[in-house]
Write a protein that holds these residues in place. Structure first.
Motif, PDB file in Angstrom:
ATOM      1  N   ASP A   1       0.268   8.936   4.659  1.00 22.82           N
ATOM      2  CA  ASP A   1       0.035   7.555   5.113  1.00 22.82           C
ATOM      3  C   ASP A   1       0.544   7.283   6.527  1.00 22.82           C
ATOM      4  O   ASP A   1       0.136   6.287   7.132  1.00 22.82           O
ATOM      5  CB  ASP A   1       0.556   6.521   4.101  1.00 22.82           C
ATOM      6  CG  ASP A   1       1.973   6.759   3.626  1.00 22.82           C
ATOM      7  OD1 ASP A   1       2.490   7.877   3.767  1.00 22.82           O
ATOM      8  OD2 ASP A   1       2.572   5.809   3.088  1.00 22.82           O
ATOM      9  N   ASN A   2       1.442   8.130   7.067  1.00 24.96           N
ATOM     10  CA  ASN A   2       1.755   8.066   8.504  1.00 24.96           C
ATOM     11  C   ASN A   2       0.855   9.001   9.316  1.00 24.96           C
ATOM     12  O   ASN A   2       0.493   8.701  10.455  1.00 24.96           O
ATOM     13  CB  ASN A   2       3.203   8.472   8.792  1.00 24.96           C
ATOM     14  CG  ASN A   2       4.231   7.451   8.375  1.00 24.96           C
ATOM     15  OD1 ASN A   2       4.934   7.637   7.386  1.00 24.96           O
ATOM     16  ND2 ASN A   2       4.337   6.368   9.112  1.00 24.96           N
ATOM     17  N   LEU A   3       0.523  10.145   8.730  1.00 27.28           N
ATOM     18  CA  LEU A   3      -0.241  11.159   9.468  1.00 27.28           C
ATOM     19  C   LEU A   3      -1.652  10.669   9.792  1.00 27.28           C
ATOM     20  O   LEU A   3      -2.128  10.814  10.926  1.00 27.28           O
ATOM     21  CB  LEU A   3      -0.358  12.436   8.632  1.00 27.28           C
ATOM     22  CG  LEU A   3       0.955  13.090   8.208  1.00 27.28           C
ATOM     23  CD1 LEU A   3       0.695  14.120   7.120  1.00 27.28           C
ATOM     24  CD2 LEU A   3       1.638  13.725   9.400  1.00 27.28           C
TER      25      LEU A   3
ATOM     26  N   GLY B   1       3.770  19.895   7.588  1.00 32.57           N
ATOM     27  CA  GLY B   1       4.941  19.571   8.407  1.00 32.57           C
ATOM     28  C   GLY B   1       5.674  18.361   7.864  1.00 32.57           C
ATOM     29  O   GLY B   1       6.899  18.363   7.711  1.00 32.57           O
ATOM     30  N   GLU B   2       4.917  17.319   7.536  1.00 33.87           N
ATOM     31  CA  GLU B   2       5.512  16.090   6.993  1.00 33.87           C
ATOM     32  C   GLU B   2       6.291  16.370   5.710  1.00 33.87           C
ATOM     33  O   GLU B   2       7.348  15.787   5.468  1.00 33.87           O
ATOM     34  CB  GLU B   2       4.397  15.063   6.745  1.00 33.87           C
ATOM     35  CG  GLU B   2       4.813  13.764   6.091  1.00 33.87           C
ATOM     36  CD  GLU B   2       5.435  12.769   7.053  1.00 33.87           C
ATOM     37  OE1 GLU B   2       6.490  13.104   7.623  1.00 33.87           O
ATOM     38  OE2 GLU B   2       4.889  11.665   7.218  1.00 33.87           O
ATOM     39  N   ALA B   3       5.771  17.278   4.901  1.00 33.38           N
ATOM     40  CA  ALA B   3       6.426  17.589   3.618  1.00 33.38           C
ATOM     41  C   ALA B   3       7.809  18.205   3.828  1.00 33.38           C
ATOM     42  O   ALA B   3       8.702  18.040   2.993  1.00 33.38           O
ATOM     43  CB  ALA B   3       5.549  18.530   2.796  1.00 33.38           C
TER      44      ALA B   3
ATOM     45  N   ALA C   1      15.098   7.647  -0.021  1.00 36.51           N
ATOM     46  CA  ALA C   1      14.431   6.371  -0.319  1.00 36.51           C
ATOM     47  C   ALA C   1      13.337   6.553  -1.365  1.00 36.51           C
ATOM     48  O   ALA C   1      12.926   5.608  -2.025  1.00 36.51           O
ATOM     49  CB  ALA C   1      13.859   5.764   0.954  1.00 36.51           C
ATOM     50  N   ARG C   2      12.840   7.764  -1.522  1.00 36.04           N
ATOM     51  CA  ARG C   2      11.857   8.051  -2.581  1.00 36.04           C
ATOM     52  C   ARG C   2      12.576   8.284  -3.905  1.00 36.04           C
ATOM     53  O   ARG C   2      12.071   7.900  -4.969  1.00 36.04           O
ATOM     54  CB  ARG C   2      11.002   9.273  -2.233  1.00 36.04           C
ATOM     55  CG  ARG C   2      10.137   9.074  -1.014  1.00 36.04           C
ATOM     56  CD  ARG C   2       9.253  10.272  -0.762  1.00 36.04           C
ATOM     57  NE  ARG C   2       8.072  10.297  -1.607  1.00 36.04           N
ATOM     58  CZ  ARG C   2       6.938   9.646  -1.353  1.00 36.04           C
ATOM     59  NH1 ARG C   2       6.816   8.914  -0.254  1.00 36.04           N
ATOM     60  NH2 ARG C   2       5.916   9.721  -2.172  1.00 36.04           N
ATOM     61  N   ALA C   3      13.743   8.910  -3.816  1.00 37.34           N
ATOM     62  CA  ALA C   3      14.461   9.264  -5.051  1.00 37.34           C
ATOM     63  C   ALA C   3      14.898   8.029  -5.837  1.00 37.34           C
ATOM     64  O   ALA C   3      15.028   8.092  -7.061  1.00 37.34           O
ATOM     65  CB  ALA C   3      15.663  10.144  -4.708  1.00 37.34           C
TER      66      ALA C   3
ATOM     67  N   SER D   1       8.959  -0.965   6.911  1.00 37.69           N
ATOM     68  CA  SER D   1       8.077  -0.017   7.582  1.00 37.69           C
ATOM     69  C   SER D   1       8.353   1.378   7.025  1.00 37.69           C
ATOM     70  O   SER D   1       9.462   1.895   7.156  1.00 37.69           O
ATOM     71  CB  SER D   1       8.346  -0.052   9.090  1.00 37.69           C
ATOM     72  OG  SER D   1       7.597   0.942   9.736  1.00 37.69           O
ATOM     73  N   GLY D   2       7.380   1.961   6.376  1.00 40.12           N
ATOM     74  CA  GLY D   2       7.577   3.268   5.749  1.00 40.12           C
ATOM     75  C   GLY D   2       8.729   3.188   4.764  1.00 40.12           C
ATOM     76  O   GLY D   2       8.803   2.255   3.950  1.00 40.12           O
ATOM     77  N   SER D   3       9.648   4.142   4.854  1.00 38.86           N
ATOM     78  CA  SER D   3      10.788   4.122   3.939  1.00 38.86           C
ATOM     79  C   SER D   3      11.995   3.433   4.556  1.00 38.86           C
ATOM     80  O   SER D   3      13.101   3.526   4.040  1.00 38.86           O
ATOM     81  CB  SER D   3      11.128   5.550   3.514  1.00 38.86           C
ATOM     82  OG  SER D   3      11.363   6.352   4.646  1.00 38.86           O
ATOM     83  N   GLY D   4      11.781   2.709   5.677  1.00 38.68           N
ATOM     84  CA  GLY D   4      12.846   1.965   6.319  1.00 38.68           C
ATOM     85  C   GLY D   4      13.695   2.862   7.208  1.00 38.68           C
ATOM     86  O   GLY D   4      13.465   4.068   7.260  1.00 38.68           O
TER      87      GLY D   4
ATOM     88  N   GLY E   1       0.797  -1.236   0.000  1.00 45.47           N
ATOM     89  CA  GLY E   1       0.000   0.000   0.000  1.00 45.47           C
ATOM     90  C   GLY E   1       0.819   1.271   0.000  1.00 45.47           C
ATOM     91  O   GLY E   1       0.510   2.229   0.730  1.00 45.47           O
ATOM     92  N   PHE E   2       1.836   1.336  -0.851  1.00 51.07           N
ATOM     93  CA  PHE E   2       2.748   2.489  -0.872  1.00 51.07           C
ATOM     94  C   PHE E   2       1.999   3.820  -0.936  1.00 51.07           C
ATOM     95  O   PHE E   2       1.166   4.043  -1.824  1.00 51.07           O
ATOM     96  CB  PHE E   2       3.680   2.370  -2.085  1.00 51.07           C
ATOM     97  CG  PHE E   2       4.653   3.521  -2.210  1.00 51.07           C
ATOM     98  CD1 PHE E   2       5.661   3.699  -1.285  1.00 51.07           C
ATOM     99  CD2 PHE E   2       4.547   4.429  -3.265  1.00 51.07           C
ATOM    100  CE1 PHE E   2       6.558   4.754  -1.390  1.00 51.07           C
ATOM    101  CE2 PHE E   2       5.433   5.488  -3.381  1.00 51.07           C
ATOM    102  CZ  PHE E   2       6.439   5.650  -2.443  1.00 51.07           C
ATOM    103  N   ASP E   3       2.299   4.653   0.025  1.00 54.72           N
ATOM    104  CA  ASP E   3       1.793   6.030   0.125  1.00 54.72           C
ATOM    105  C   ASP E   3       0.307   6.158   0.469  1.00 54.72           C
ATOM    106  O   ASP E   3      -0.189   7.281   0.559  1.00 54.72           O
ATOM    107  CB  ASP E   3       2.062   6.841  -1.166  1.00 54.72           C
ATOM    108  CG  ASP E   3       3.366   7.632  -1.076  1.00 54.72           C
ATOM    109  OD1 ASP E   3       4.097   7.492  -0.082  1.00 54.72           O
ATOM    110  OD2 ASP E   3       3.642   8.410  -2.009  1.00 54.72           O
TER     111      ASP E   3
HETATM  112  N1  HSE Z   1       4.924   6.450   2.053  1.00 52.94           N
HETATM  113  C1  HSE Z   1       6.128   7.078   2.500  1.00 52.94           C
HETATM  114  C2  HSE Z   1       7.294   6.472   1.764  1.00 52.94           C
HETATM  115  C3  HSE Z   1       6.269   6.849   3.968  1.00 52.94           C
HETATM  116  O1  HSE Z   1       7.391   5.253   1.761  1.00 52.94           O
HETATM  117  O2  HSE Z   1       8.098   7.197   1.195  1.00 52.94           O
HETATM  118  C4  HSE Z   1       7.534   7.382   4.561  1.00 52.94           C
HETATM  119  O3  HSE Z   1       7.375   8.662   5.029  1.00 52.94           O
END
Ligand code: HSE
Length: 298
Positions: free
Chosen positions: A137-139, A126-128, A183-185, A256-259, A17-19
């Protein structure tokens, strides 16, 4: 005129369920004190636990607080104290806990002018700051609790998803830092149609499994063929942890998330504790320090 709050850790993505999918942990989180002041503006007056900026514009909790402050323009200001337990960069929603805590506390002190979706909207700002892109998805699970599905960001629509009673999570956090932005890049901008088909079949099945309490279906639906193949390379011994978890009875595992934290699901707390022992052995045999948590989803 002061409120002390617990702002929980969360697990985002949940494999396929990414993002969009995330859930809230029971006992792990930050504490924050929010205080109404006659001095206008947002002032961060104390940060304990980790070295983070005091300037509101540069602090995740400060940025979400400013977004709400500018919207409501109250006749007062706020002081924020942050007692951080969730290590930044650990993959269990450290920045989200900060982003959510300030707006949740301010909203309580102002007599709850905003609903949960609106609070999530402010905290996205803030998350951004931390991840350099907007995602909730965390908020959303930190604000709504349990599992949440972020159906869309614009307009923001959050769907609470039920969590089966016996579903427990075991998390291992190897103490290396992975920045979400990095980790997104590394993720590809395009995915193969066949992978997309596998992913949405898994995702739909996972949501169905959560609704019906079908642990077998949850277990069969946790594969992530789009993000995990890229990000798992950033986490040493990832495959070994996953194998150890599955061999000791886990329903499944993922980043978990981006690790770098890795989450595993179990049916029952006893299995979740056995999984904790098994996956601890993987890093126990290396020089990498680690923490583990067993939690219910709440
Ligand atoms: N969905 C986000 C990601 C969560 O995996 O980049 C991490 O903030």
């Amino acid at each position: 005129n002061e409120i002390k709050i617990f702002s929980p850790a969360t697990v985002a993505n949940v494999a396929c369920g990414f993002d969009v999918l995330g859930f809230c942990l029971d006992t792990i989180g930050d504490e924050m004190v929010i205080r109404k002041t006659s001095k206008k503006g947002i002032h961060i007056t104390k940060i304990e636990g980790f070295d983070l900026p005091y300037e509101a514009e540069l602090n995740v909790a400060g940025v979400s607080a400013l977004a709400m402050y500018d919207a409501i323009q109250p006749d007062c200001g706020f002081e924020i104290e942050i007692y951080k337990n969730i290590k930044p960069g650990s993959g269990i929603g450290s920045s989200a806990a900060s982003a959510v805590g300030s707006v949740f506390g301010m909203n309580e002190l102002l007599g709850k002018p905003y609903n949960k979706t609106e609070l999530t909207q402010f905290s996205i700002k803030g998350e951004a700051l931390a991840s350099q892109c907007e995602h909730a998805d965390n908020l959303a699970p930190a604000i709504f609790g349990g599992f949440t599905l972020v159906k869309s960001l614009s307009p923001l629509e959050v769907l609470p998803i039920p969590s089966p009673d016996n579903l427990y999570v075991t998390i291992i956090h190897p103490q290396i830092e992975i920045k979400t932005a990095e980790a997104r890049a590394i993720l590809p901008k395009q995915v193969a149609l066949q992978d997309a088909i596998t992913q949405w079949a898994n995702f739909g099945s996972l949501i169905h499994g959560l609704h019906t309490g079908d642990y077998g279906l949850i277990s069969r639906s946790l594969d992530d063929v789009i993000v995990e193949p890229h990000r798992s390379k950033l986490i040493p011994y990832y495959n070994e942890v996953k194998t150890a978890a599955l061999q000791s009875g886990a329903l499944g595992a993922g980043i978990s998330g981006s690790g770098p934290s890795i989450f595993t699901f179990s049916n029952g707390i006893e299995t979740a504790k056995q999984v904790e022992i098994a996956i601890s052995k993987v890093y126990g045999n290396t020089t990498i320090a680690f923490d583990t948590y067993v939690s219910k989803i709440n």
